[in-house]
Design a protein around this motif. Structure first.
Motif, PDB file in Angstrom:
ATOM      1  N   ALA A   1      37.831  34.416  32.507  1.00  9.96           N
ATOM      2  CA  ALA A   1      36.614  34.342  32.888  1.00  9.96           C
ATOM      3  C   ALA A   1      36.143  33.317  34.137  1.00  9.96           C
ATOM      4  O   ALA A   1      35.515  33.412  34.994  1.00  9.96           O
ATOM      5  CB  ALA A   1      35.480  34.050  31.719  1.00  9.96           C
ATOM      6  N   PHE A   2      36.912  32.122  33.955  1.00 12.53           N
ATOM      7  CA  PHE A   2      36.818  31.287  34.802  1.00 12.53           C
ATOM      8  C   PHE A   2      37.497  31.699  36.224  1.00 12.53           C
ATOM      9  O   PHE A   2      36.709  31.475  37.385  1.00 12.53           O
ATOM     10  CB  PHE A   2      37.626  29.988  34.270  1.00 12.53           C
ATOM     11  N   LEU A   3      38.659  32.523  36.230  1.00  9.87           N
ATOM     12  CA  LEU A   3      39.266  32.725  37.400  1.00  9.87           C
ATOM     13  C   LEU A   3      38.556  33.937  38.197  1.00  9.87           C
ATOM     14  O   LEU A   3      38.188  33.918  39.559  1.00  9.87           O
ATOM     15  CB  LEU A   3      40.755  33.470  37.053  1.00  9.87           C
ATOM     16  N   ALA A   4      37.791  34.814  37.364  1.00  8.90           N
ATOM     17  CA  ALA A   4      36.825  35.689  37.739  1.00  8.90           C
ATOM     18  C   ALA A   4      35.611  35.254  38.629  1.00  8.90           C
ATOM     19  O   ALA A   4      35.260  35.322  39.643  1.00  8.90           O
ATOM     20  CB  ALA A   4      36.601  36.787  36.713  1.00  8.90           C
ATOM     21  N   PHE A   5      35.143  34.164  38.126  1.00  9.05           N
ATOM     22  CA  PHE A   5      33.946  33.308  38.411  1.00  9.05           C
ATOM     23  C   PHE A   5      34.495  32.654  39.964  1.00  9.05           C
ATOM     24  O   PHE A   5      33.515  32.786  40.695  1.00  9.05           O
ATOM     25  CB  PHE A   5      33.465  32.415  37.494  1.00  9.05           C
ATOM     26  N   VAL A   6      35.679  32.128  39.833  1.00  6.66           N
ATOM     27  CA  VAL A   6      36.178  31.401  41.131  1.00  6.66           C
ATOM     28  C   VAL A   6      35.967  32.510  42.220  1.00  6.66           C
ATOM     29  O   VAL A   6      35.392  32.216  43.190  1.00  6.66           O
ATOM     30  CB  VAL A   6      37.275  30.818  40.922  1.00  6.66           C
ATOM     31  N   VAL A   7      36.732  33.710  42.052  1.00  4.68           N
ATOM     32  CA  VAL A   7      36.481  34.885  42.951  1.00  4.68           C
ATOM     33  C   VAL A   7      35.227  35.198  43.363  1.00  4.68           C
ATOM     34  O   VAL A   7      34.952  35.234  44.558  1.00  4.68           O
ATOM     35  CB  VAL A   7      37.486  35.894  42.522  1.00  4.68           C
ATOM     36  N   LYS A   8      34.459  35.345  42.495  1.00  2.33           N
ATOM     37  CA  LYS A   8      33.219  36.267  42.662  1.00  2.33           C
ATOM     38  C   LYS A   8      32.207  34.911  43.344  1.00  2.33           C
ATOM     39  O   LYS A   8      31.089  35.388  44.052  1.00  2.33           O
ATOM     40  CB  LYS A   8      32.511  36.668  41.439  1.00  2.33           C
ATOM     41  N   HIS A   9      32.289  33.800  43.067  1.00  4.18           N
ATOM     42  CA  HIS A   9      31.546  32.812  43.559  1.00  4.18           C
ATOM     43  C   HIS A   9      31.923  32.044  44.978  1.00  4.18           C
ATOM     44  O   HIS A   9      31.352  31.144  45.494  1.00  4.18           O
ATOM     45  CB  HIS A   9      31.264  31.562  42.586  1.00  4.18           C
ATOM     46  N   SER A  10      33.253  32.654  45.329  1.00  3.04           N
ATOM     47  CA  SER A  10      33.631  31.654  46.634  1.00  3.04           C
ATOM     48  C   SER A  10      32.953  32.212  47.980  1.00  3.04           C
ATOM     49  O   SER A  10      33.072  31.494  48.813  1.00  3.04           O
ATOM     50  CB  SER A  10      35.121  32.364  46.667  1.00  3.04           C
TER      51      SER A  10
END
Length: 588
Positions: free
Chosen positions: A35-44
């Motif tokens: 979830a953290f890695l996905a959030f980093v990508v989606k919020h970049s």
């Protein structure tokens, strides 16, 4: 979905709520990482967009190769396209983990409630426990979700933005580290003052709600005395106060909202002008694109810092709910059955040997030196004034409480050595207020017996004098009884409770004021059903009406927690003692 099987309470003893939350999420660590890695990508895009914008401006201003424009645009489009799948992945992993933890915590609370003693449940209200299972766990879920969504967004924006600034314009980094937190703090201060005013308005609305509630509850009295105008006047005065308070609040909202907006934008304009001057006079190597990027980052990073500051009450509320749930999960007042002997057969012989019980360790005894031997199949009635100790004896018999001293023997075995859960399979209780759940009559009669057949249910209802009225109902056995049996009369509910007891064929039966709340006809039907239920079983009866216990094999008269007299009805009357006085008092 699999739920945790073991109890969670061992992690709640003296633990800080944050450590407790870490323990609750232990099985979802991999999901949380994804979830953290996905959030980093989606919020970049939030922190990449100012950088790409700066590059594009510099390409235009400095007339760099035009293919760089296409490269920057393509990078941003790819990152934007990735937002959709990574956002769904984040929601699935993060929100799914929070939901699983909430479900597991509710399951743990419900299991713990089943393990806690009846003494604990008598001290803690059912509504308080229900609040812990529903509202407190909901607070934990909401706090975890909001902290993750808002906190991750703010942290990633801050980290990404500061990293880009440190890479692109390192000389501007100290200014951001000082100005951004200061601006966020000022805005936060303004919003805090506004929140206190909102709280005052909320209290006035709650006061209005109380006034309206009073009005509706007093409508019969108001109508009977012709006081409609008085009642309306009281409510209208509250309405006027709320109106004036609401207008004042709206003005304050506008006042503080405008101040916060002006302050943030003024600082932003000052920052933009300062960066432009530095670039114009070449005091530092800052391009036109860098000026736009730094200005954009100032607003973005200030907003992120403000969001982080605003998380404090949300997190505090969630941690307080963790503590609230922990009060149940770490409560020591347990009914200990682990490792004790299983009860596989009950004949029904009971013996109380010098039993004394105190609800409070240093308080007065509710039962004192209670000695009674009951052979299998005997019916014993307990009578006496309120507070004489009758209910305490029943609670000792059922195993809800333990003797403070003395012992109780079941078929010769000390009950303190037995697994009371297995013992209660051979015991049934018919209380004064029969407790039915919102289900069908079939489900209520066969509660805990999923494989019971229709013929057995009907036979139990017939013996309980309930089959006749059940068959008259439109849905018969499948009739929904309503919450706590609200769709049935008191006598009907009590006969359903007797059928529930009959279908289990108990060896020991407890009847606690089972007919005291019924009218004469209902009492006759219930008493007839109870006579069938009592045949061949060891029965303990508590009754306020002495007429219902005259056929008991023995009547135990209790006074101040002690046995005053024991004997059959006729013998006790001949003695002219405590039982005779009770009988005379009821006849009078």
């Amino acid at each position: 979905m699999a739920l945790p099987q073991g109890p969670l309470e061992h992690r709640y003893r003296g633990e800080h709520p944050v450590r407790t939350l870490a323990y609750l999420f232990r099985d979802d660590r991999l999901r949380l990482l994804v979830a953290f890695l996905a959030f980093v990508v989606k919020h970049s895009p939030v922190w990449l967009l100012p950088l790409v914008t700066a590059n594009i401006i510099d390409i235009v201003v400095e007339h760099r190769p035009i293919d760089q424009l296409g490269g920057n645009t393509l990078v941003l489009l790819i990152v934007l396209m990735l937002n959709y799948p990574t956002h769904l992945l984040y929601v699935r992993c993060m929100h799914g983990s929070v939901r699983r933890v909430g479900t597991g915590l509710r399951s743990a609370l419900c299991r713990r409630m089943q393990e806690l003693s009846i003494g604990y449940h008598s001290r803690v209200s059912a509504s308080a426990l229900q609040t812990k299972v529903i509202r407190d766990v909901e607070n934990i879920e909401v706090s975890a979700q909001q902290s993750a969504d808002t906190g991750l967004a703010a942290l990633i924006t801050l980290t990404g933005g500061l990293a880009v600034i440190a890479f692109r314009v390192p000389t501007a980094l100290p200014a951001f580290i000082v100005i951004v937190p200061a601006a966020a703090w000022l805005i936060r201060r303004l919003r805090t003052r506004l929140r206190s005013k909102n709280e005052q308005y909320r209290r006035q609305v709650e006061q209005l709600s109380t006034r309206v509630g009073e009005m509706t509850s007093l409508i019969p009295v108001t109508r009977a005395h012709g006081l409609e105008r008085t009642a309306i006047g009281r409510v209208e005065r509250s309405l006027s106060q709320v109106l004036r308070a609401g207008i004042r609040l709206d003005l304050l909202n506008g006042h503080f909202g405008a101040l916060a907006w002006i302050l943030l934008n003024a600082i932003g304009i000052g920052f933009l002008a300062g960066a432009a001057l530095i670039s114009y006079y070449a005091w530092l190597p800052i391009t036109a694109g860098d000026v736009v990027m730094l200005s954009t980052f100032f607003t973005t990073l200030t907003g992120s810092m403000t969001m982080l500051m605003g998380l404090a009450p949300i997190i505090t509320k969630g941690l307080e709910s963790v503590r609230s749930a922990g009060e149940v999960l770490q409560a020591p007042d347990l009914e200990e059955n682990t490792g004790k002997a299983q009860v596989d057969e009950v004949k029904g012989g009971l013996r109380f040997e010098g039993v004394t019980h105190r609800y409070d360790g240093d308080g007065p005894a509710a039962v004192v030196d209670f000695d009674l031997s009951v052979p299998p199949g005997e019916t014993v009635a307990l009578v006496g004034a309120s507070g004489a100790g009758k209910s305490t004896v029943l609670n000792l018999l059922i195993g809800f409480i333990r003797p403070s001293s003395g012992r109780i023997l079941l078929d010769g075995a000390d009950m303190s050595t037995l697994d009371l859960r297995s013992y209660r399979r051979f015991l049934s209780v018919v209380p004064q207020e029969s407790v039915l759940f919102e289900g069908t009559i079939r489900e209520n009669v066969g509660y805990g017996m999923p494989d019971v057949d229709t013929a057995t249910v009907r036979a139990a209802l017939r013996d309980a004098n309930a089959l006749e009225f059940v068959e008259r109902l439109p849905e018969g056995l499948e009739t929904i009884v309503g919450e706590r049996g609200a769709r049935l009369s008191g006598g009907q509910r009590q006969r359903i409770a007797i059928a529930r007891a009959l279908i289990r064929d108990p060896r020991i039966l407890v009847l606690d004021e089972a007919t005291s709340a019924l009218d004469t006809r209902s009492e006759a039907l219930v008493q007839e059903a109870m006579d069938r239920l009592m045949r061949g079983r060891t029965v303990f009866v508590v009754a306020h009406r002495l007429s219902t216990v005259r056929n008991a094999d023995r009547i135990v008269v209790m006074e101040h927690g002690r046995i005053s007299e024991v004997g059959p009805h006729a013998e006790l009357l001949r003695r002219g003692g405590a039982y005779s006085r009770l009988q005379a008092g009821q006849i009078t």
